[in-house]
Structure formats: structure tokens, C-alpha cells
Design an enzyme around this catalytic site. Structure first.
Site, PDB file in Angstrom:
ATOM      1  N   ASP A 249      36.678  33.202  43.304  1.00  0.00           N
ATOM      2  CA  ASP A 249      37.587  34.299  43.641  1.00  0.00           C
ATOM      3  C   ASP A 249      36.917  35.666  43.584  1.00  0.00           C
ATOM      4  O   ASP A 249      35.843  35.801  43.001  1.00  0.00           O
ATOM      5  CB  ASP A 249      38.696  34.358  42.579  1.00  0.00           C
ATOM      6  N   LYS A 271      40.854  36.380  47.315  1.00  0.00           N
ATOM      7  CA  LYS A 271      41.947  37.099  47.952  1.00  0.00           C
ATOM      8  C   LYS A 271      41.916  38.520  47.422  1.00  0.00           C
ATOM      9  O   LYS A 271      42.081  38.736  46.237  1.00  0.00           O
ATOM     10  CB  LYS A 271      43.288  36.456  47.591  1.00  0.00           C
ATOM     11  N   MET A 384      48.390  42.983  38.033  1.00  0.00           N
ATOM     12  CA  MET A 384      48.583  43.357  39.446  1.00  0.00           C
ATOM     13  C   MET A 384      49.593  44.495  39.596  1.00  0.00           C
ATOM     14  O   MET A 384      50.359  44.523  40.558  1.00  0.00           O
ATOM     15  CB  MET A 384      49.051  42.141  40.266  1.00  0.00           C
TER      16      MET A 384
HETATM   17  N1  SAH Z   1      44.121  34.633  36.235  1.00  0.00           N
HETATM   18  C1  SAH Z   1      43.793  35.994  35.927  1.00  0.00           C
HETATM   19  C2  SAH Z   1      44.767  36.967  36.512  1.00  0.00           C
HETATM   20  C3  SAH Z   1      44.795  36.979  37.995  1.00  0.00           C
HETATM   21  S1  SAH Z   1      45.886  38.195  38.640  1.00  0.00           S
HETATM   22  C4  SAH Z   1      43.726  36.154  34.407  1.00  0.00           C
HETATM   23  O1  SAH Z   1      44.132  35.254  33.667  1.00  0.00           O
HETATM   24  O2  SAH Z   1      43.242  37.198  33.961  1.00  0.00           O
HETATM   25  C5  SAH Z   1      44.835  39.553  38.886  1.00  0.00           C
HETATM   26  C6  SAH Z   1      45.133  40.672  37.919  1.00  0.00           C
HETATM   27  O3  SAH Z   1      44.536  40.409  36.668  1.00  0.00           O
HETATM   28  C7  SAH Z   1      44.564  41.990  38.328  1.00  0.00           C
HETATM   29  O4  SAH Z   1      45.400  42.640  39.262  1.00  0.00           O
HETATM   30  C8  SAH Z   1      44.537  42.743  37.012  1.00  0.00           C
HETATM   31  O5  SAH Z   1      45.810  43.195  36.679  1.00  0.00           O
HETATM   32  C9  SAH Z   1      44.209  41.634  36.049  1.00  0.00           C
HETATM   33  N2  SAH Z   1      42.760  41.595  35.712  1.00  0.00           N
HETATM   34  C10 SAH Z   1      41.910  40.578  35.910  1.00  0.00           C
HETATM   35  N3  SAH Z   1      40.686  40.872  35.434  1.00  0.00           N
HETATM   36  C11 SAH Z   1      40.763  42.117  34.929  1.00  0.00           C
HETATM   37  C12 SAH Z   1      39.832  42.983  34.296  1.00  0.00           C
HETATM   38  N4  SAH Z   1      38.562  42.631  34.087  1.00  0.00           N
HETATM   39  N5  SAH Z   1      40.262  44.204  33.891  1.00  0.00           N
HETATM   40  C13 SAH Z   1      41.547  44.592  34.081  1.00  0.00           C
HETATM   41  N6  SAH Z   1      42.460  43.812  34.679  1.00  0.00           N
HETATM   42  C14 SAH Z   1      42.082  42.589  35.102  1.00  0.00           C
END
Ligand code: SAH
Length: 474
Positions: A249, A271, A384
């Protein structure tokens, strides 16, 4: 090579241990584990050692050491703090050609004890030849974390099938290919996942199969964590290093991707907002296609695959096609960003619960139950939510959440360019308008955000007073 590593078969063999204290006890434990019959000689034998001897058909001679005790012994170990005695044991043993170890005196040893990684029947011994035992122990610690605990079980299962494999495959080469497939593929993974019976069945099927090379592969749905490769799990790393194909991803960091097997095909299926590189159905199809070609497919996702990761949908497709899979949890953004920003998600004085909420509103703010979100004493974590922050903030205030509730944005959490911006539910949208912190970013709302002032320890702070106010519309 100063020492030749050999493995002694000590079952039912007589061994002499001179000394009755703690050091002797440690050696006695090892000797008993290998099935040796241990005789301890010492003026005093500690209780634990006595118990160990009683349980393992050993015996204690209370009194003075004398060379007649060496009669019929296969090994001798001196573990006393009496140097003269240790030396005597050494010379007596040499005279009789009995291998001897004097604890902490490499010069008096004809053999040394290695640091041991025990996955019996697989055993690894590491030695620095007595020159740096701590180094050997450090290496051992690394191997301990790297080799799955159930390696021993895998070896026992392999042993069970040895003769059958030998009669089925006449050449060494064919046998080697067979075992390589069993010991590092999905069958081994079954053992590591606590399903040894499934592994046995799969080996039986593989043996009965006309063409054992033509097999369905497996999919590993792996959480790649928030970006910092050190936050990967050992299991994630192991599976990434076995992959034939990796589907990853946009949120998977380059540093994490770098740790995948060198020969693996890396396919980007990310995406990005409003720009779907491969639609979800396409990803599902790709997973099935590669697995049906017999490949080991790693589906690598940012954070945790089961938290806003659509991991469940992908697994349902695999299930419908009878493709075996495993899931490896990852550190989710909420956990990673809050810890790296010094914001505990719960705290006995401020928040008794925490909610992970999607900020993606599909153009309808009614998607979320705001009545529930405004309850006090809870922390809200929005994934998000960067682009909907103004609506989220307005809706929560409208439903009664105080505008003064502390709130923070953690942008690119855990990476070298992590930034944290703090304000209140009311001020944060405007502060972000000025700061323009980049995605991915997480929003944390609740009293716990205050603790950041005190507990911040990583990355850069964005100070509200340094931001340039946005000019008011004329
Ligand atoms: N499966 C992922 C989340 C996917 S949705 C998890 O468990 O973290 C994607 C969202 O995750 C982004 O829009 C943001 O809000 C958050 N996110 C993922 N990685 C991040 C990071 N390193 N720093 C801040 N927000 C993050």
C-alpha cells in the site's frame, strides 16, 4: 578454529561435577537436561542442586574431592572458587584422557560450554572460544528472537517422515527440493501457527501427490506498522523475507519495503485519496491469481491490517477460493502516533476508554454517531480525518462537546519528519489551515492531549504562535 564444535550424547553417561554452589547448579541443570547421570562432589551442596540430583538419578558425595571419583566418567567439570582444587581436577582429568571444563578458566579447559539456543532436537551452540562469552550470549539473544519457538516441533515432524521421503524420492536432489519446500513454506508456517496436525496432513498429501511441485500458494496479510521498520514484528519480518510476491500500500514506508526478500516481485496497489491505483476488487483478484500460481504472497499494509485496512474483505475473497492465509497484526497508527507524540490514549484521571473513528465521511457527516462521540472521559482517535477536520470539529461542538477540549494532529507519525500540532477542538482546524501538516495524519481529541506538553519526547513540535494567520476573506 581453536575449538571444534561437537555435540556429546550424554544420555545415561556418568559425569563428575566438582562444586556445590550456584555455578555448579547451572551446569548441573544443563547436564541433567541432556540426560547425563551427574555425580556432585562438594563439602556443601545447595538445596536446589540436591533436589535436581534427586529428580534426575544423580548423586551427591559430601566431602573432599579425590581422583578416584573420575573413574568411569565421560566428562568432568570443576565449578569451585578454589583455584588449587580446580587445577588439581584439571591435571587429574588430563592424565586420564577425560575432557575437562573449569568454569571461567579457559586455560584449564579441554572443552568449553557454548551459549545455547535450544529448539530440541535442533540445538545451536555459539562459542567465542572463551575469549568473549558475553558476545556469544548477545548473539544467542539475537538467534532466540529470530528462530520460532516451534522449530523443534518442525524438526520432530520432519524426522517422522524421513524414511517415507527417502523411499519416494530416489535422488538426494529431489529430497532436498522436497524438504526445502516443507521447511520454509506453508507447511512450516502451519507448525509455527500452532497447527502441527494440519502440517502433518499437508506433508502426507504432498507425498501422495503425483506432482508435488504444483501446489496452491499462501497469502500472508501483514501489518507493516506506521513506518519505522523497527516497529515491525519478528513474524512480519520473517514472512516478508520468504515472499515471492509483495502487494503493498501507499502507507508502507520504503524502509519497511526494503526488508522484503530481495528476489520478491514488489507490486504497488496503493490507494491514495481520490486516486485509486488498483481498485479493491483488482487487489483481491491479484492475491488469488498469484496464490493459485503456487506463490507465497505477502499482502503488506500500513499499520494493522484489521484497523481501517479492508483486510477482512481480502480474506473473505481468499476463503471463497480456498486459499490458505495467515494474518500478522501490526502497530496501528493510533498506538504508534500517540506513543511517539507522548499522548497516552488512556489515563486514570482523564480517559477511561478510547475510540478509533474514521474521519472519512463519504460526503455525509451523518455517517458518524456524534451523540456518542461527545461523551466525556474518552479519547477519540480519527483516522483519515485531515480533510474533514473542519466538519468533524463543528459537528462535535454542535452536539455539545466543549470547544475547549484539547486536540492534536500527529503528522507522519514515527518518521523522521513527524510533526505534532496541538490546540483545541475549536482552534485546531484553523491552526491546520495555517500549518498545512501533510498526510498521513491522525487526529487525537481528549483531555489526554494535555499530557503531550509534559511527555513529548520525539520529533518536531509545531508551535501555534509561530504560525502565520490566514488572511481573512475580503
Ligand atoms: N491500517 C492502518 C490505517 C489505515 S487508514 C493502521 O492501522 O494504522 C489510513 C489512515 O491511518 C491515515 O489517513 C492516517 O489517519 C492514519 N495513519 C497511518 N499511518 C500514519 C502515520 N504514520 N502517521 C499518522 N497517521 C497515520
Amino acid at each position: 578454529m581453536d575449538y571444534l564444535p561437537l555435540f556429546f550424547k550424554l544420555t545415561e553417561q556418568e559425569v563428575l561435577l566438582v562444586g556445590g554452589g550456584n555455578v555448579a547448579l547451572r551446569k548441573a541443570r544443563l547436564l541433567c537436561r541432556s540426560g547425563a547421570l551427574v555425580t556432585v562432589v562438594s563439602h556443601k551442596v545447595c538445596d536446589e542442586l540436591q533436589d535436581l540430583l534427586d529428580e534426575n538419578r544423580g548423586n551427591a558425595v559430601i566431602g573432599e574431592y579425590h581422583s578416584a571419583l573420575l573413574e568411569g566418567k565421560m566428562l568432568v567439570i570443576a565449578a569451585t572458587d578454589d583455584n588449587a582444587l580446580n587445577e588439581r581436577v584439571h591435571y587429574d582429568a588430563i592424565e586420564r584422557n577425560i575432557p575437562v571444563n573449569v568454569v571461567d578458566s579457559p586455560k584449564l579447559c579441554t572443552f568449553v560450554f557454548p551459549a545455547i539456543v535450544d529448539r530440541s532436537p535442533v540445538v545451536i551452540g555459539i562459542s567465542s572460544g572463551g575469549s568473549a562469552p558475553v558476545l556469544a550470549r548477545l548473539l544467542r539473544a539475537r538467534l532466540e528472537t529470530w528462530i520460532p519457538k516451534s522449530y523443534g516441533k518442525l524438526a520432530s515432524i520432519a524426522n517422522h517422515f524421513r524414511d517415507q521421503v527417502k523411499s519416494k524420492f530416489s535422488t538426494i536432489n529431489h529430497r532436498r527440493v522436497f524438504w526445502e519446500n516443507v521447511l520454509q513454506g506453508q507447511i512450516a508456517e502451519k507448525v509455527f501457527a500452532g497447527r502441527p496436525d494440519d502440517a502433518v496432513k499437508m506433508i502426507e498429501e504432498k507425498l501422495a501427490h503425483e506432482d508435488p511441485e504444483h501446489q496452491v500458494g499462501e497469502v500472508y496479510l501483514v501489518g507493516g506498522g506506521p513506518g519505522d521498520p523497527e516497529l515491525l514484528t519478528f513474524k512480519a519480518l520473517r514472512l516478508m523475507q520468504q515472499a515471492d510476491v509483495v502487494l503493498y500500500d501507499a502507507l508502507v514506508s520504503e524502509a519497511v519495503l526494503d526488508l522484503c526478500r530481495r528476489d520478491a516481485d514488489l507490486i504497488f496497489v496503493g490507494k491514495q485519496r481520490d486516486n485509486h491505483a488498483v481498485p479493491q476488487e483488482g487487489i483481491n483478484e491479484l492475491l488469488v491469481k498469484h496464490a493459485q500460481m503456487g506463490k507465497r504472497v505477502v499482502r503488506l499494509k500500513g499499520g494493522d491490517p484489521f484497523i481501517f485496512g479492508r483486510g477482512g474483505e481480502e480474506l473473505q475473497t481468499l476463503k471463497a477460493h480456498n486459499i490458505p492465509f495467515q494474518v500478522v497484526p501490526g502497530i496501528t497508527a493510533a498506538s504508534a502516533c500517540s506513543t511517539f507524540a507522548g499522548i497516552p490514549l488512556t489515563h486514570r484521571n482523564y480517559a477511561q476508554s478510547v475510540k478509533f473513528v474514521t474521519g472519512q465521511l463519504k460526503n455525509r457527516t451523518t455517517d458518524l454517531n456524534f451523540e456518542e462521540l461527545v461523551h466525556p472521559n474518552q479519547t477519540l482517535v480519527f483516522y483519515m480525518g485531515l480533510h474533514t477536520l473542519p466538519q468533524l470539529s463543528a459537528k462535535m461542538i454542535e452536539h455539545g462537546k466543549p470547544g475547549s477540549t484539547p486536540a492534536a494532529i500527529v503528522s507522519r507519525g514515527t518518521s523522521a519528519d513527524q510533526k505534532v500540532l496541538t490546540g483545541t477542538l475549536e482552534t485546531l482546524p484553523e491552526l491546520q489551515q495555517q500549518a498545512q501538516l501533510p498526510a498521513p495524519a491522525l487526529i487525537i481529541v481528549g483531555e489526554v492531549v494535555e499530557l503531550h506538553n509534559n511527555l513529548s519526547w520525539f520529533g518536531e513540535e509545531v508551535l501555534a504562535q509561530n504560525l502565520t494567520p490566514v488572511k481573512a476573506e475580503p
